[in-house]
Enzyme design. Structure first.
Site, PDB file in Angstrom:
ATOM      1  N   ARG A   1       0.815  -1.203   0.000  1.00 56.54           N
ATOM      2  CA  ARG A   1       0.000   0.000   0.000  1.00 56.54           C
ATOM      3  C   ARG A   1       0.854   1.261   0.000  1.00 56.54           C
ATOM      4  NH1 ARG A   1      -4.552   0.613   4.489  1.00 56.54           N
ATOM      5  NH2 ARG A   1      -2.981   1.758   5.651  1.00 56.54           N
TER       6      ARG A   1
ATOM      7  N   HIS B   1     -19.540   8.880   1.527  1.00 56.80           N
ATOM      8  CA  HIS B   1     -19.820   7.529   2.012  1.00 56.80           C
ATOM      9  C   HIS B   1     -21.335   7.287   1.958  1.00 56.80           C
ATOM     10  CE1 HIS B   1     -19.294   3.832   4.210  1.00 56.80           C
ATOM     11  NE2 HIS B   1     -20.281   4.207   5.005  1.00 56.80           N
TER      12      HIS B   1
ATOM     13  N   THR C   1      -9.625  11.179   7.528  1.00 51.62           N
ATOM     14  CA  THR C   1      -8.575  11.058   8.539  1.00 51.62           C
ATOM     15  C   THR C   1      -8.052   9.623   8.453  1.00 51.62           C
ATOM     16  OG1 THR C   1     -10.201  10.408  10.184  1.00 51.62           O
ATOM     17  CG2 THR C   1      -9.651  12.753  10.086  1.00 51.62           C
TER      18      THR C   1
END
Ligand code: GRF
Length: 214
Positions: free
Chosen positions: A65, A109, A141
């Site tokens: 990642r 979202h 965040t």
């Protein structure tokens, strides 16, 4: 005019809503670049049609990642955007990239956070029998789907709803909410205090969010 960069992974209907709002001068910004982690993301075409630069950074080509985040961060940094919108971007961003663009990344979202973070939000809402569902736009965040909430839109859950019907109703509300939240950001009307977002009106006073109208 703020420089907006949008990250997508798929269909791109939220990107399309933003592009239409920019076309109609509803947002004091312009979309300078669209980046996808998937080459087959249909939403890339909405940008290409308008001659907006697109970049594909295939997440599947990266072993870890951090390496992906580094490549993505470098591509973003080239544009020096004021705002980065995750519009159906299905990758979790790690610590370093978050820190690099702190306070500039927002996400949409498909649920009323803090209820239903993560995936399959509509199925879970139906399983629980909730009567109201919706969507949230929040600052990103380090914790996934947690971050100061900029705006929310609520839709009813109807007796005959299946996952598809509910998803379609929420998606419509997403398009309106995302445009509102990006507009507020571009007008410098958002401040974050104690993890809470304050929306300011035209003269700078804190004000309530109006439910986004179609
Ligand atoms: C939206 O429901 C968004 O909230 C979620 O993924 C979906 C993306 O849809 N994160 P689209 O690609 O914008 O059409």
């Amino acid at each position: 005019m703020k420089k907006i960069l949008v990250l997508i992974s798929g269909r791109g209907s939220n990107l399309a809503a933003l592009l239409e709002a920019v076309d109609k001068n509803e947002i004091a910004g312009r979309i300078v670049h669209v980046i996808s982690n998937r080459a087959d993301a249909g939403g890339l075409n909405f940008a290409r049609e308008r001659g907006i630069p697109t970049t594909i950074i295939p997440s599947k080509d990266f072993n870890d990642r951090e390496a992906f985040d580094m490549a993505l961060g470098d591509a973003i940094a080239k544009e020096q955007p004021d705002l980065i919108v995750l519009a159906g971007f299905m990758r979790i961003l790690g610590e370093k990239i978050n820190a690099r663009f702190a306070g500039k990344i927002i996400n949409i979202h498909p649920a009323l956070l803090p209820s239903y973070p993560g995936l399959h939000t509509h199925r879970r809402a139906l399983d629980d029998g909730v009567k109201w569902h919706g969507c949230t736009v929040h600052f990103v965040t380090l914790k996934v789907d947690i971050g100061p909430i900029i705006g929310q839109a609520v839709v009813p859950v109807l007796p005959d709803d299946d996952e598809g019907a509910l998803a379609a109703r929420v998606l419509e509300s997403e398009h309106r909410l995302l445009v509102d939240c990006v507009r507020w950001f571009c007008e410098d009307r958002l401040t974050v205090r104690d993890n809470k977002v304050i929306l300011h009106d035209e003269v700078g006073s804190a004000c309530a969010q109006q439910h986004p109208q179609g």
